[in-house]
Design a protein around this motif. Structure first.
Motif: not given
Length: 315
Positions: A8-29
């Motif tokens: 579950r920790t590994g899945a959470a880290l993968a989710t966090l990595a994907a979320a960081s991309v989404v956060i960064f892109i949408f913030i700069h939009l």
């Protein structure tokens, strides 16, 4: 259990990595330029370009992203464009208010939602059940800002029992007594959430009460109170505990209206102000911390299932 936690920790880290991309892109939009927010519309092109270069906003978005992620991995969430202070410090300044507000609110939710939900379930079909369910629907429907304003009118303006706004830290003069500043905001947030927990507790208990093992326990002559507490409520708590976890996280991230009504220096109000200022590092840092909070709470809730009901298989 250990293997499950690692997976579950590994899945959470993968989710966090994907979320960081989404956060960064949408913030700069987000429309607008933080440079003009800081310098004003009358800034010269030379001043704009100089500040843009100093803040690193002249780089391409992929370069800015990897630079940001590299700093995050080192525990550095960046520097606020508006305040010129570390984002971590700014978040910590608002974290005390938001965490204490969420904690006090959860105490109200547990004290009001669960016992009243149990009462409604054990009096199913009676006027008590119908009355409590109606009150719960009413509280869940009323906007929080309306509840907050009327609580201020009654308990602060009219009776003068509690302060109407602000929050001095418990670490400042006054200490633990400063929590009285959070009583009205916490009641405002607790009203709709306690109503939802009440209805969830009632519905879960009514579903569990139909199980065969409950009928067996009753046929053995076990006292009704013992049947409710040991056989019905304990198994009904699985759904309620899950709701508790996500409610706590939501109280931190979604208390913008309440923090505005009561002028609380919390995280929600900080995010709104940062969006208006186009302060990208603060917005990114706060949202990333909230995502981490949701992931951690989700993991803890799943693990708690195993202790509440040994029949639950973690896999």
């Amino acid at each position: 259990m250990l293997i499950y936690i690692l997976r579950r920790t590994g899945a959470a880290l993968a989710t966090l990595a994907a979320a960081s991309v989404v956060i960064f892109i949408f913030i700069h939009l987000i429309p607008g330029d933080p440079i003009y927010v800081m310098l004003g519309d009358e800034a010269t092109p030379e001043q704009v370009e100089a500040l843009r270069t100093r803040l690193g906003l002249d780089r391409s978005l992929p370069v800015q992203y990897f630079y940001w992620v590299g700093n995050v991995l080192q525990g550095d969430l960046g520097t606020s464009i508006f305040f010129q202070e570390p984002v971590t410090r700014i978040i910590l300044d608002g974290a005390e208010t938001s965490l204490l507000l969420a904690t006090v609110t959860m105490v109200w939710i547990v004290l009001l939602g669960v016992p009243v939900g149990v009462l409604a379930a054990t009096r199913h079909g009676t006027w008590i059940d119908q009355g409590l369910s109606g009150v719960a629907m009413l509280l869940a429907s009323i906007p929080t800002f309306w509840v907050g304003l009327y609580l201020i009118l009654i308990f602060a303006a009219t009776l003068g029992w509690l302060p109407s706004s602000g929050y001095p830290s418990v670490f400042e003069e006054g200490g633990i007594s400063n929590l009285r500043y959070l009583l009205l905001p916490s009641l405002t947030l607790a009203a709709p959430n306690a109503a939802l927990i009440l209805r969830l507790t009632r519905a879960s208990m009514l579903d569990v009460a139909k199980e065969d093992y409950v009928r067996t326990a009753r046929s053995k002559g076990i006292r009704p109170r013992r049947v409710v507490t040991r056989h019905i409520l304990r198994n009904a708590l699985l759904a309620v505990v899950s709701a508790f976890g996500f409610t706590f996280a939501a109280l931190i991230s979604e208390a913008v209206v309440t923090e505005t009504v009561f002028a609380l220096p919390g995280i929600g109000r900080m995010v709104v102000q940062s969006i208006l200022r186009r302060d990208y590092p603060v917005i990114q840092g706060v949202i990333l911390v909230i995502v981490c909070l949701y992931l951690v709470i989700n993991l803890l809730v799943d693990i708690s299932y195993r202790f509440l009901d040994p029949r639950v298989e973690l896999e």
